[in-house]
Design an enzyme around this catalytic site. Structure first.
Site, PDB file in Angstrom:
ATOM      1  N   VAL A   1       0.827  -1.215   0.000  1.00  0.00           N
ATOM      2  CA  VAL A   1       0.000   0.000   0.000  1.00  0.00           C
ATOM      3  C   VAL A   1       0.859   1.263   0.000  1.00  0.00           C
ATOM      4  CG1 VAL A   1      -1.951   1.174   1.071  1.00  0.00           C
ATOM      5  CG2 VAL A   1      -1.765  -1.307   1.266  1.00  0.00           C
TER       6      VAL A   1
ATOM      7  N   VAL B   1     -11.068  -0.125   5.828  1.00  0.00           N
ATOM      8  CA  VAL B   1     -12.263  -0.971   5.628  1.00  0.00           C
ATOM      9  C   VAL B   1     -12.638  -1.028   4.151  1.00  0.00           C
ATOM     10  CG1 VAL B   1     -14.686  -1.343   6.250  1.00  0.00           C
ATOM     11  CG2 VAL B   1     -13.115  -0.353   7.931  1.00  0.00           C
TER      12      VAL B   1
ATOM     13  N   GLY C   1     -11.030  -1.777   1.320  1.00  0.00           N
ATOM     14  CA  GLY C   1     -10.117  -1.350   0.252  1.00  0.00           C
ATOM     15  C   GLY C   1     -10.497  -0.032  -0.387  1.00  0.00           C
TER      16      GLY C   1
ATOM     17  N   ILE D   1     -13.412   1.018  -1.472  1.00  0.00           N
ATOM     18  CA  ILE D   1     -14.811   1.488  -1.328  1.00  0.00           C
ATOM     19  C   ILE D   1     -14.861   2.607  -0.277  1.00  0.00           C
ATOM     20  CG2 ILE D   1     -17.144   0.819  -0.644  1.00  0.00           C
ATOM     21  CD1 ILE D   1     -16.503  -2.047  -1.453  1.00  0.00           C
TER      22      ILE D   1
ATOM     23  N   LYS E   1     -12.539  -5.009  10.540  1.00  0.00           N
ATOM     24  CA  LYS E   1     -13.250  -4.018   9.722  1.00  0.00           C
ATOM     25  C   LYS E   1     -14.696  -3.860  10.210  1.00  0.00           C
ATOM     26  CE  LYS E   1     -10.351  -5.267   5.792  1.00  0.00           C
ATOM     27  NZ  LYS E   1     -10.183  -6.232   4.714  1.00  0.00           N
TER      28      LYS E   1
END
Ligand code: NAP
Ligand code: HSE
Length: 432
Positions: free
Chosen positions: A15, A133, A135, A137, A206
């Site tokens: 990331v 939470v 990715g 979205i 999440k």
């Protein structure tokens, strides 16, 4: 002159490197949209010698995350290291030193969200966590802002890309578990410790964040029922299919009429007709039911470098807006409407029960008798062809029952001489 915002990246793995790469790619677009330039000034990693897919100037790198905190030109630190202890100390120090925090670390927030946000409120320093939470979205901002005028009746979500990818390939290709998990790791979907993806805890972290945000208090992880996908076999996927269901690792978050909150993350049977049943591969989806908006659905990639970076970029934009004009919201607001979870044993569901049984007269009567004594009603019985642990499979679907008595009865059935192997008890989600 355009304002520059100094960024410190703690972590340059899947990331972190993605954030750097996408800041280069869309930096000028962000400048035009936000009127600021994000300037990465330090990058903390564990290993300076590691060969990396994304290039950044060598002088930016350090092995000490604290160097980011000591650099007065850094306004925002982005914590993407993973783990708990080091990030917790880092985030708390960042808040103390007045640096805005952006993190994708759901384990950290699920375990220590309360402590972090108490400090954040005390110091008036925001902590943003869109990437934590689902990715790519934008569910955090939606729950926090877009649905601020709603009471949340229920939130259901497929929140772990890795396990959904594994279950999808098991369903569609009959693939084996281990090689598919290896593919998910290679594609950058899995956690550093992939056990968290498989045992349900990554999705549970999440779900805890979403439920805490929706209901205004930090949910204790011990109040959440968490089961992993490792116990689901190819045969269960087939049996569920015959019953017109799909098996998904599903997060269910609900408030009942007296305000008790229920949070569970379990492999559950979902009717094929429900939209979440067709969320496949690395995709995640979150279905929100608010008392004003009704039903709303979010769908997108739940893991991987670019989708997750997209959420981090959104948080950087939030940070830029906060620096421009500090607002009330700093990432999480507690409120007093709710405050307690329903005991797990009292939560109600329908169930799928797979037993391996001896093939002789009287067996079904014994099983039905045990269920009847526990006041658990049978919805359907099928005895598909094939063997499970050397016995014939018997698949029962069961009416609504509290989880405690249901679990106890499944254990009782397991101890009957006519039952072979360990029964598998799964929830069936009714979405009511
Ligand atoms: P990753 O690929 O393992 O990268 C972790 C990075 O942090 C690496 O660059 C590592 O350095 C660095 N690091 C670890 N411990 C450190 C320490 N003590 N000091 C300095 N640097 C340290 O992990 P990731 O997949 O990017 O995930 C990062 C975070 O984002 C995790 O909290 C994860 O749960 C979350 N997340 C991941 C995804 C995803 O799809 N991967 C999606 C959403 C959220 P080296 O490179 O030198 O090893
Ligand atoms: N390992 C996580 C997943 C990454 O597979 O969903 C995204 O949080």
């Amino acid at each position: 002159m355009i304002r520059k915002i100094g960024i410190g990246l703690a972590g340059f793995g899947t990331v972190g490197a993605g954030v750097y790469k996408n800041l280069l790619r869309n930096g000028s677009l962000l400048e035009q949209r936000l009127g600021v330039k994000f300037d990465v000034r330090r990058i903390a990693v564990r290993d300076l010698q590691k060969v990396r897919d994304v290039d950044a100037p060598a002088e930016l790198f350090t092995t000490s995350p604290d160097d980011l905190l000591l650099d007065s030109s850094i306004d925002v630190v982005v914590e993407l290291m993973g783990g708990i202890d080091i990030p917790l100390a880092f985030v708390k120090k960042a808040i103390h030193s007045g640096k805005i925090v952006v993190t994708g670390n759901k384990a950290l927030l699920a375990e220590h969200g309360r402590e972090i946000f108490e400090l954040a409120h005390e110091k008036r320093v925001p902590v943003f966590y869109e990437a934590a939470v689902a990715g790519g979205i934008p569910i955090i901002k939606s729950v926090r802002e877009a649905f601020v005028g709603n009471r949340f009746e229920a939130i259901h979500g497929i929140l772990n890309g890795t396990s959904n990818y594994i279950l999808t390939r098991m369903t569609e290709e009959g693939a084996d578990f281990a090689p598919v998990l290896a593919d998910a790791q290679r594609l950058g979907y899995a956690e550093a410790d992939p056990a968290l993806d498989v045992n349900g805890w990554d999705a549970a972290h999440k779900a805890i964040i979403l439920a805490s945000l929706a209901y205004g208090f930090w949910i204790n992880p011990s109040d959440v029922l968490v089961e992993g996908i490792e116990k689901v076999t190819a045969a269960d996927i087939r049996f569920a299919n015959e019953l017109n269901y799909r098996i998904k690792l599903l997060a269910s978050i609900k408030a009942d009429e007296v305000g008790e909150i229920e949070v569970r993350v379990v492999p559950a049977l979902i009717p094929k007709s429900h939209v979440l049943a067709s969320v496949n591969g690395v995709f995640n989806a979150v279905a929100v039911r608010g008392d004003v908006v009704g039903d709303a659905l979010f769908y997108g990639r739940g893991a991987g470098q670019d989708p997750t970076s997209s959420s981090v970029l959104a948080d950087l934009a939030e940070a830029a807006a906060f620096l421009e004009s500090p607002r009330a919201c700093i990432g999480f607001t507690s409120h007093d409407l709710y405050g307690r979870c329903k005991p797990i044993d009292q939560t109600i569901s329908k169930y799928y029960l797979r037993l391996g049984v001896e093939d002789r007269p009287g067996v079904l009567a014994q099983i039905a008798g045990t269920l009847a004594r526990a006041d658990i009603g049978i919805l359907s019985v099928i005895q598909p062809e094939g063997l499970v642990v050397g016995a014939v499979p018997l698949i029962l679907t069961l009416h609504d029952a509290p989880y405690g008595p249901m679990k106890k009865t499944a254990d009782e059935l397991a101890s009957l001489p006519c039952v072979k192997g360990t029964p598998l008890l799964l929830h069936m989600e009714a979405f009511s």
